[in-house]
Design a protein around this motif. Structure first.
Motif, PDB file in Angstrom:
ATOM      1  N   ILE A   1      -3.227  -4.046  -4.751  1.00 25.69           N
ATOM      2  CA  ILE A   1      -3.039  -5.213  -3.882  1.00 25.69           C
ATOM      3  C   ILE A   1      -2.183  -4.826  -2.676  1.00 25.69           C
ATOM      4  CG2 ILE A   1      -1.983  -7.521  -3.755  1.00 25.69           C
ATOM      5  CD1 ILE A   1      -2.824  -7.767  -6.786  1.00 25.69           C
ATOM      6  N   THR A   2      -1.090  -4.085  -2.941  1.00 28.06           N
ATOM      7  CA  THR A   2      -0.208  -3.674  -1.844  1.00 28.06           C
ATOM      8  C   THR A   2      -0.966  -2.788  -0.855  1.00 28.06           C
ATOM      9  OG1 THR A   2       1.583  -3.691  -3.432  1.00 28.06           O
ATOM     10  CG2 THR A   2       2.056  -2.649  -1.330  1.00 28.06           C
ATOM     11  N   SER A   3      -1.738  -1.826  -1.403  1.00 27.63           N
ATOM     12  CA  SER A   3      -2.496  -0.926  -0.519  1.00 27.63           C
ATOM     13  C   SER A   3      -3.425  -1.735   0.374  1.00 27.63           C
ATOM     14  CB  SER A   3      -3.339   0.045  -1.332  1.00 27.63           C
ATOM     15  OG  SER A   3      -2.544   0.712  -2.229  1.00 27.63           O
ATOM     16  N   LYS A   4      -4.080  -2.715  -0.222  1.00 29.41           N
ATOM     17  CA  LYS A   4      -5.047  -3.508   0.544  1.00 29.41           C
ATOM     18  C   LYS A   4      -4.334  -4.330   1.620  1.00 29.41           C
ATOM     19  CE  LYS A   4      -9.039  -6.188  -0.228  1.00 29.41           C
ATOM     20  NZ  LYS A   4      -9.746  -7.032  -1.131  1.00 29.41           N
ATOM     21  N   GLN A   5      -3.155  -4.852   1.247  1.00 24.12           N
ATOM     22  CA  GLN A   5      -2.399  -5.630   2.239  1.00 24.12           C
ATOM     23  C   GLN A   5      -1.971  -4.750   3.414  1.00 24.12           C
ATOM     24  OE1 GLN A   5       0.528  -7.253  -0.379  1.00 24.12           O
ATOM     25  NE2 GLN A   5      -0.578  -9.183  -0.672  1.00 24.12           N
ATOM     26  N   VAL A   6      -1.534  -3.532   3.073  1.00 20.30           N
ATOM     27  CA  VAL A   6      -1.116  -2.601   4.137  1.00 20.30           C
ATOM     28  C   VAL A   6      -2.307  -2.275   5.031  1.00 20.30           C
ATOM     29  CG1 VAL A   6      -0.294  -0.245   4.593  1.00 20.30           C
ATOM     30  CG2 VAL A   6       0.809  -1.629   2.837  1.00 20.30           C
ATOM     31  N   ILE A   7      -3.454  -2.035   4.394  1.00 21.20           N
ATOM     32  CA  ILE A   7      -4.666  -1.713   5.165  1.00 21.20           C
ATOM     33  C   ILE A   7      -5.023  -2.888   6.084  1.00 21.20           C
ATOM     34  CG2 ILE A   7      -7.182  -1.442   4.897  1.00 21.20           C
ATOM     35  CD1 ILE A   7      -6.453   0.370   2.462  1.00 21.20           C
ATOM     36  N   MET A   8      -4.892  -4.099   5.584  1.00 23.78           N
ATOM     37  CA  MET A   8      -5.223  -5.274   6.409  1.00 23.78           C
ATOM     38  C   MET A   8      -4.263  -5.377   7.604  1.00 23.78           C
ATOM     39  SD  MET A   8      -7.943  -6.581   5.265  1.00 23.78           S
ATOM     40  CE  MET A   8      -8.267  -8.278   5.620  1.00 23.78           C
TER      41      MET A   8
END
Lengths: 401, 228
Positions: free
Chosen positions: A257-264
């Motif tokens: 989830i964190t990785s995806k948030q950072v990517i966004m």
């Protein structure tokens, strides 16, 4: 506001014909740039979403299940349509030895029915896995990673030793024959997971050690999980001790989830840069047509109509770029699987911690979010850059005489 | 006597810069009646163009009032002033100010497009006007494909497109050669009369001024009638 004039002007702005090559190709270049920004973003979204779903599915299917129930008995699940399978498993930590190498492993004691079609597909092996259950030598299935570490192949013998837990375990090695080698494509899983028949593992475990039930469901969504638990607790007449797939490996899923948030966040930063470029294009458009704007005003066009026409023209350019980029991005994403599959087979060290062989999943929510984000950011940038239209007066034109 | 169309009452216009203040128009009074043609002459820098800008609601006076058909333009906001220019005034300038990307026909019907006129009606009217000025074969030509005189004819058609009550012309033949200028002058006066328009014209050309019903000399910020 004069709508016919607005439509006419927007059409003219989009099909501007001048002798200047740079001006002539401005619309095309803008559409291309937005498309070029969107294509990698969309492909990355597909890649990230596909990989997260792929990894989650590997963990769920092979390691944890959608639900783990910590009980020796489980009510009948065959009447629950959302339950695909329920398997009783034992697991323990251990060390595996070949003639000259060792590896730390998680040993999973399963029944032969455990590896059905779904799990066989994730393991990339053919069923049945354990071919000779009557043999006195235990049968074991290793990953390519562990087999390579140990330097063994199918038919070779290895020794297993469980790690003592609280001093209650008798340390006794077990001889096993490698009956199959699997490859999930995900290093983190392949580097430690070993399957063995439950009866063989039971021999090494103390009699009081209990296993747990692993349930695979039709969906990993929270409401489905809750529904199954409710049903089972109702059947059992008591509350069950259980954990869902995301609770069991909380840190892994939180990392996703964190990785995806950072990517966004990174994506939105890129969108801001793209929107700034669009604003600069609109600036150039206003500058190039400054005398025309003054003339429209002189002829009676109000600034609101002019502003809205330029805004519409730029938003059409943005939308064209967006749809082209998203379209090409989606088309590429659905074909990127082949490329990733090839990369996975090459076993390039730099990619070994990534899951490359996964099925494409459509990140609809994220694509909508990125599209709306792009439209919103562009609209704000254009709102700021097009304000100057309101300051252009007919006198500006007449002073050029 | 016909109705009063435009009245400039006690108009003053002051341009201030860091170093000096210039009073271009001072207590100027001018009344223009419907269906008449009025020429304003004067030296360069006397404020002729400034006077036209004020009459055409392109610029606001520093003092005084502008009445159009008895209505004070001060009461108009930007939106209403745009509508006023679009529906009641046709502009012709020394430069044609045609839009480069538009054909002659499109340049002519733009004011009607802004006025939300029905497309078929406005195209018909634009074609009729272009036919009147001898450009029926040049409808789809872009400005760069037209001669100086042809461009100015298109500009005249554009000024007449919305059937405005008042045509404001600022040195309409100033950039043309003598022969073309004479042709355009004749055409302008003829069209204004045919279409029963009111003309407010600024010119250096005495000959053009004499074609108008009334001529004024703008000097020291005021207009004074010129006797024939």
């Amino acid at each position: 506001m004069s709508k016919p004039f607005k439509r006419f002007l927007v059409r003219k702005l989009l099909t501007i014909h001048t002798h200047h090559h740079y001006t002539k190709t401005r619309v095309l270049r803008s559409v291309l740039l937005i498309a070029l920004v969107m294509i990698p973003l969309i492909v990355s979204l597909f890649f990230v979403q596909g990989m997260i779903d792929g990894i989650s599915d590997k963990y769920i299917t092979l390691q944890d299940g959608h639900i783990q129930i910590y009980s020796s008995q489980l009510p009948d699940t065959s009447l629950i349509p959302t339950v695909l399978s329920s398997d009783y498993v034992l697991s323990s930590q251990g060390v595996i030895y070949s003639s000259d190498q060792t590896a730390e492993i998680t040993i999973k004691g399963i029944q032969s029915s455990y590896i059905g079609e779904l799990r066989a597909k994730e393991l990339h092996v053919q069923t049945p896995i354990f071919d000779n259950q009557s043999s006195s030598v235990a049968e074991i299935m290793l990953s390519e990673v562990i087999a390579s570490t140990l330097g063994v192949s199918i038919g070779d013998r290895v020794a297993l030793m469980l790690l003592p837990e609280g001093g209650q375990l008798s340390v006794r090695p077990l001889l096993a024959r490698v009956t199959d080698i699997y490859n999930t494509g995900y290093y983190e899983l392949d580097s430690h997971l070993v399957f063995i028949l439950q009866s063989s593992l039971q021999r090494m475990l103390p009699s009081h050690q209990q296993g747990h039930w692993e349930l695979l469901l039709t969906s990993k969504k929270e409401p489905i999980i809750q529904q199954v638990i409710q049903h089972l607790e109702q059947e059992a007449g008591t509350s069950l001790s259980w954990a869902s797939w995301d609770q069991f490996n909380r840190s892994v899923y939180e990392n996703f989830i964190t990785s995806k948030q950072v990517i966004m966040v990174v994506f939105f930063s890129i969108l801001i840069v793209a929107a700034t470029y669009i604003a600069s294009i609109s600036n150039a458009l206003v500058q190039d047509t400054r005398s025309s704007i003054a003339m429209y005003t002189l002829l009676g066009a109000d600034s609101k109509t002019l502003y809205s026409s330029y805004m519409s023209a730029m938003m059409i350019i943005t939308s064209l770029g967006l749809s082209t980029g998203i379209g090409i991005g989606i088309a590429l994403s659905y074909n990127i699987g082949k490329l990733l599959h090839l990369l996975a087979q090459k076993q390039i060290p730099a990619f070994q911690y990534y899951l490359l062989d996964f099925s494409v999943s459509f990140p609809l929510r994220d694509i909508i979010l990125i599209t709306l984000g792009m439209i919103g950011i562009t609209a704000c940038a254009l709102w700021l850059s097009l304000r100057k239209i309101r300051t252009i007066t007919p006198l500006e034109l007449l002073q050029q005489e | 006597m016909s109705n009063l169309l435009l009245q400039l009452s006690h108009i003053s216009k002051r341009f201030a810069s860091a170093n000096q203040t210039i009073d271009v128009l001072e207590d100027l009074n001018l009344s223009i009646y419907e269906g008449t043609s009025v020429a304003i002459t004067g030296k360069s820098g006397s404020g002729k163009s400034t006077l036209l800008h004020i009459a055409g609601a392109l610029d606001a006076p520093s003092g005084g009032e502008v009445y159009f058909k008895g209505i004070l333009l001060d009461y108009y906001d930007d939106q209403l002033l745009s509508e006023y220019r679009n529906r009641h005034i046709g502009f012709i300038f020394q430069s044609h100010f045609l839009l480069d990307d538009f054909s002659a026909l499109e340049n002519v019907f733009i004011p009607s497009l802004i006025a939300k006129e029905k497309r078929s009606i406005m195209v018909k009217r634009a074609k009729e006007l272009l036919d009147k000025v001898g450009l029926s074969s040049r409808l789809h030509h872009k400005p760069f494909q037209l001669s100086g005189g042809e461009k100015q004819r298109v500009a005249i058609c554009r000024a007449l497109m919305n059937n405005p009550s008042l045509i404001i012309a600022d040195e309409p033949t100033g950039s043309l050669d003598e022969q073309t200028a004479q042709e355009i002058e004749q055409l302008l006066i003829q069209l204004v009369r045919e279409e029963h328009k009111t003309l407010l014209l600024v010119t250096h050309e005495k000959q053009l001024a004499t074609l108008c019903d009334t001529s004024y000399l703008l000097s020291n910020g005021r207009v004074t009638p010129i006797d024939e």
